[in-house]
Design an enzyme around this catalytic site. Sequence first.
Site, short mmCIF file in Angstrom:
data_model
loop_
_atom_site.label_atom_id
_atom_site.label_comp_id
_atom_site.label_asym_id
_atom_site.label_seq_id
_atom_site.Cartn_x
_atom_site.Cartn_y
_atom_site.Cartn_z
N ASP B 478 0.82 -1.22 0.00
CA ASP B 478 0.00 0.00 0.00
C ASP B 478 0.85 1.27 0.00
O ASP B 478 0.47 2.26 0.63
CB ASP B 478 -0.98 0.00 1.19
CG ASP B 478 -1.81 -1.26 1.23
OD1 ASP B 478 -2.18 -1.75 0.15
OD2 ASP B 478 -2.07 -1.77 2.33
N HIS B 479 1.97 1.20 -0.70
CA HIS B 479 2.82 2.38 -0.85
C HIS B 479 2.96 2.73 -2.34
O HIS B 479 4.07 2.81 -2.86
CB HIS B 479 4.21 2.13 -0.27
CG HIS B 479 4.21 1.81 1.20
ND1 HIS B 479 5.27 1.21 1.84
CD2 HIS B 479 3.27 2.01 2.15
CE1 HIS B 479 4.98 1.06 3.13
NE2 HIS B 479 3.77 1.53 3.33
#
Lengths: 205, 545
Positions: B478-479
């Site tokens: 989730d980056h």
Amino acid sequence: MTKERHCPLVDLHVSSPNAMRLNRLMRMSRRDTLMTGMAGMGVLATGTAVSAEPATGADPELERFMKVSERLTDRPSLDPRIGQALYERILQSGPERKAQLGRLADLLAGGTYEDASAFAKAAEQSDPAFKDVIHDLMSGWYRGVANGKVVVYRSALMFDITKDAIYPKTYAAGGPFYWTTQPPEVDRPTGAPALSPSKFDVEPT
Amino acid sequence: MSSEQNLSADVVIVGSGVAGSSIANELARAGISVIVLEAGPRVDRQHFVDNFRNLENKPSYQGPFPSTPWAEHPPNQITPNKYLHTSGPNAEAYQQVYLRMMGGTTWHWAGCAWRYLPSDFELKTRYGQGRDWALKYDDLEPFYYQAEVMMGVCGPDPKVEDLGSPRRQPYPMEALPISYAAQQFRKLISEKTPYRVVHEPQARNTKPYDGRPTCEGHNNCMPICPIGAMYNGGYSVYHAEAAGAKFVPNAVVYKIERDSANKKVTAVHYYDPDKGSHRVTGKYFVIAAHCIETAKLLLVSADEKSPNGIANSSGHVGRNMMDHTGVQVTFISGDKALWPGRGPLETNVIDNFRDGDWRGDRGAYLVHMVDDNQVDFATQLAISKGYVGKALEEQIRYLASHTVRLFSHNEALPDPDNRLTLSTTHKDALGIPHPDVYYKLPEYTVRSCEHTRGLFKNLIGLMHGTDEQWTPGYFPQDHPSGSTIMGVDPKDSVVDGHCRTHDHENLFIASSSVFSTVGTGNITLTVAALALRVADTLKKELLHA
């Protein structure tokens, strides 16, 4: 200007930061008032009908559910309020559950079992479908979850049996940095599984 | 009263997360008028806490944050997904989650506040891989510190524990004392391997700070800190509002209007939830809408003058999608009880693989020993094994006290073929296309992940571990980053070193979308530092014009 809009799933508000803090304070004071009020009612009603426990005698099936639950948890007593909520949720998990729970209670009443494992083993041998019913009961009492819904969180037995070491998430009460101390040692368990294993899928994040 | 008369400001910002709200705060405090348009709703923390407590799947980070029909976000990391549609050989590895809400995705981050290493900005020069950024570490250092002060970051004294990113100032707060479990892990790594475990810098209070309390260790940083001891973008929203910035929730920007020369942005247009359209004018515009939504907005805004999308003369908008790909394993330690989950969620890291000459061949990574309460996991596992009664209770205690979870952040590289486009098959309630992403893991990242698996196997052996459960394949951390990549050449990049778009002189982007490479540390502090640098540029131009 944009029309203020209420989201269907979550409460929205558009208060300033100070108003938000004030809201929180007001909520707290309202709850405190309610609690005080309830305590007052309790005092007034002392000696009459006020009780934390519902009248379980009204439903013999629920009483039988509690007996099966006590046997499967190896516990002499369980909270009847939680039991009632779990029973209602478990019944909703399928049309066959009511009859299955009844037959499981018949099995218990018709035999002598020295512990939960002995009873669970006998149940699965008599009908493989009982395994899922017992899973429902174990998930209900230990996780606080029945038919995909949270019935209780903090009061789930999994937290009762670990409370000497750890807090339920969002309910820590040890103060800052409590986590640096050594928690209790735990011996390797000696018990064996009673039921045949099931597939365990880790739920996605 | 028409919206045009009311909605005009010196600076118009799209997105209210860490980037947008911190720019708004800086500008408003300098007396500059600011409007922030947030696609999602405004919700307070207690509501999210209640949602969490009532959630059956407690590890679901998106669970407490349901999206609205007009500002959808991914419901989870499952492929296929109802909102973010991924394809390609590694579609599952790009199934990112994020939030479209006032305050942004830091409602559910773990507070890990890493600075990048100087080498992370010069990967091409130093190792012949990827790209160089159009700025150096030293350009960003003062803004890193400003971001640390804004968020309230605790971290180790560099004289005791040097994390490799030179500092001119100490951390605003002392490092967080690590848990008993992390202490044991640190001791094991120190005694049995050539590596080390360091204190992770965290935007989490080790003393009362900025009106927020000291961390009490509720172990719920993700999905929601129940007491606000961890920073999130919502606090910058509050500060910005107090300083006079105007935030408009439920305002879904769908069009970016430019002047006749197509050099300057003149307005943005947004839909309210009933699809009423509103126009907002300004002198400067900042798109700070998260990597995926920022690229989507630039593409959605395509018109005759910019048929490939806004700021996209290079054709690189939506390309070069990166992430920290994860390798993850859960196992049962055969050593003494650890009881993970006492204290905050992520506090300690093996940092030996963040940099080295091998970066010419394989990507860097870091490793978290996740300090996650395992009671619910243990209970589910023990029930599935067939235990009941007292035997079940013994199992739960044993598994909850001995379960160990390790995961990594493995570095990606910018590859133009890893690309976000607009869905041709799915639209939201307002008729705006969903995002599609094609993703193939770079071999550089695959080699890094293989190295991590080898390390994890060694660590499992050292801890006499059993019952290994490897998360299949590769999973997203989730980056997301890279979709409006930074560079010096307008032909192959979207923004310059100041995050100004090459094509439009008054349009800036504040997001991980500008990252040229992705390093290893969690991305939020770098997003915040870049955003504060944008605020600095805007202040200079507006106040000295």
